[in-house]
Scaffold this motif. Sequence first.
Motif, mmCIF file in Angstrom:
data_model
loop_
_atom_site.group_PDB
_atom_site.id
_atom_site.type_symbol
_atom_site.label_atom_id
_atom_site.label_comp_id
_atom_site.label_asym_id
_atom_site.label_seq_id
_atom_site.Cartn_x
_atom_site.Cartn_y
_atom_site.Cartn_z
ATOM 1 N N ALA A 1 -98.308 51.192 43.554
ATOM 2 C CA ALA A 1 -96.973 50.817 43.242
ATOM 3 C C ALA A 1 -96.707 50.810 41.959
ATOM 4 N N GLY A 2 -97.707 51.054 40.983
ATOM 5 C CA GLY A 2 -97.517 50.872 39.585
ATOM 6 C C GLY A 2 -97.470 49.546 39.000
ATOM 7 N N THR A 3 -96.797 49.514 37.625
ATOM 8 C CA THR A 3 -96.644 48.281 37.218
ATOM 9 C C THR A 3 -95.245 47.877 37.155
ATOM 10 N N PRO A 4 -94.698 46.771 36.870
ATOM 11 C CA PRO A 4 -93.266 46.217 36.598
ATOM 12 C C PRO A 4 -92.581 47.290 35.554
ATOM 13 N N ALA A 5 -93.375 47.686 34.512
ATOM 14 C CA ALA A 5 -93.005 48.727 33.469
ATOM 15 C C ALA A 5 -92.943 49.912 33.877
ATOM 16 N N THR A 6 -93.747 50.739 34.706
ATOM 17 C CA THR A 6 -93.465 51.977 35.413
ATOM 18 C C THR A 6 -92.128 51.899 36.293
ATOM 19 N N GLU A 7 -91.976 50.846 37.122
ATOM 20 C CA GLU A 7 -91.239 50.608 38.219
ATOM 21 C C GLU A 7 -89.914 50.624 37.466
ATOM 22 N N ALA A 8 -89.743 49.891 36.434
ATOM 23 C CA ALA A 8 -88.398 49.519 35.766
ATOM 24 C C ALA A 8 -87.925 51.023 35.167
ATOM 25 N N LEU A 9 -88.832 51.748 34.615
ATOM 26 C CA LEU A 9 -88.807 53.160 34.066
ATOM 27 C C LEU A 9 -88.291 53.938 35.167
ATOM 28 N N LYS A 10 -89.037 54.105 36.173
ATOM 29 C CA LYS A 10 -88.493 54.961 37.369
ATOM 30 C C LYS A 10 -87.240 54.506 38.039
ATOM 31 N N ALA A 11 -86.887 53.455 37.985
ATOM 32 C CA ALA A 11 -85.678 52.842 38.684
ATOM 33 C C ALA A 11 -84.641 53.390 37.643
ATOM 34 N N ALA A 12 -84.709 53.253 36.147
ATOM 35 C CA ALA A 12 -83.616 53.639 35.244
ATOM 36 C C ALA A 12 -83.603 55.169 35.232
ATOM 37 N N GLY A 13 -84.375 55.924 35.814
ATOM 38 C CA GLY A 13 -84.366 57.261 35.762
ATOM 39 C C GLY A 13 -84.883 57.746 34.444
ATOM 40 N N VAL A 14 -85.660 57.191 33.522
ATOM 41 C CA VAL A 14 -86.126 57.511 32.343
ATOM 42 C C VAL A 14 -87.267 58.460 32.285
ATOM 43 N N ASP A 15 -87.256 59.502 31.445
ATOM 44 C CA ASP A 15 -88.632 60.187 31.546
ATOM 45 C C ASP A 15 -89.764 59.549 30.495
ATOM 46 N N PHE A 16 -90.960 59.434 31.124
ATOM 47 C CA PHE A 16 -92.066 58.953 30.352
ATOM 48 C C PHE A 16 -93.236 59.627 31.171
ATOM 49 N N THR A 17 -94.176 59.362 30.225
ATOM 50 C CA THR A 17 -95.580 59.741 30.496
ATOM 51 C C THR A 17 -96.537 58.569 30.667
ATOM 52 N N ILE A 18 -97.423 58.684 31.717
ATOM 53 C CA ILE A 18 -98.514 57.489 31.704
ATOM 54 C C ILE A 18 -99.565 58.134 30.967
ATOM 55 N N ARG A 19 -100.287 57.274 29.928
ATOM 56 C CA ARG A 19 -101.138 57.705 29.183
ATOM 57 C C ARG A 19 -102.382 56.513 29.452
ATOM 58 N N ALA A 20 -103.023 56.595 30.244
ATOM 59 C CA ALA A 20 -104.314 55.867 30.548
ATOM 60 C C ALA A 20 -105.573 56.136 29.739
ATOM 61 N N TYR A 21 -106.172 55.027 29.471
ATOM 62 C CA TYR A 21 -107.606 55.094 28.956
ATOM 63 C C TYR A 21 -108.514 54.081 29.323
ATOM 64 N N GLU A 22 -109.894 54.404 29.000
ATOM 65 C CA GLU A 22 -111.135 53.330 29.698
ATOM 66 C C GLU A 22 -110.876 52.213 28.697
ATOM 67 N N GLU B 1 -107.201 50.128 19.739
ATOM 68 C CA GLU B 1 -108.006 50.745 20.792
ATOM 69 C C GLU B 1 -107.161 51.994 21.408
ATOM 70 N N ALA B 2 -106.094 51.716 21.752
ATOM 71 C CA ALA B 2 -105.115 52.576 22.526
ATOM 72 C C ALA B 2 -105.171 54.063 21.638
ATOM 73 N N ALA B 3 -104.744 53.618 20.528
ATOM 74 C CA ALA B 3 -104.440 54.780 19.353
ATOM 75 C C ALA B 3 -105.713 55.730 19.488
ATOM 76 N N GLU B 4 -106.938 54.958 19.126
ATOM 77 C CA GLU B 4 -108.078 55.917 19.116
ATOM 78 C C GLU B 4 -108.321 56.665 20.395
#
Length: 158
Positions: free
Chosen positions: A4-25, A36-39
Amino acid sequence: MSSAGTPATEALKAAGVDFTIRAYEHDPRATSYGLEAAEALDVDPDRVFKTLMVQADDGLAVVVVPVSCSVDLKAAASALGAKRARMADPAAAQRATGYVLGGISPIGQKRRHPTVIDETAELWDTVLVSGGQRGLDLELSPQDLIDLTMGIVAAVGR
């Protein structure tokens, strides 16, 4: 991440905003989630933004600054029209946003909070912010971030 994603991804989808999910360990020993995310994502730390909750006068507010710097609380208070601002209690930040520390997104919070975004966000075609959990960032245009959060743009990083 759940299907289902997160509230953030759901809000972006609902708003029709282009975004890219960038996951890392996520490394549980990491002391700075943003760095940590930047690296991990091999992205300039000036382009990865952390979400901080501050207590400004009577209420909580969101301040979004590059992970390469810290928040200027006086500038944040001024941008929010408050007399003063201090870092919010971590437990209060988690309750108010619905997110865990290190995963607080400026998007999709339980309640809308006044938001200030550091002016350097506008220097980039896209910026990265937390996606609502540790190890998940979202890449989107600075203007979409500003629009979605109804953010005030100001010099609040130092």
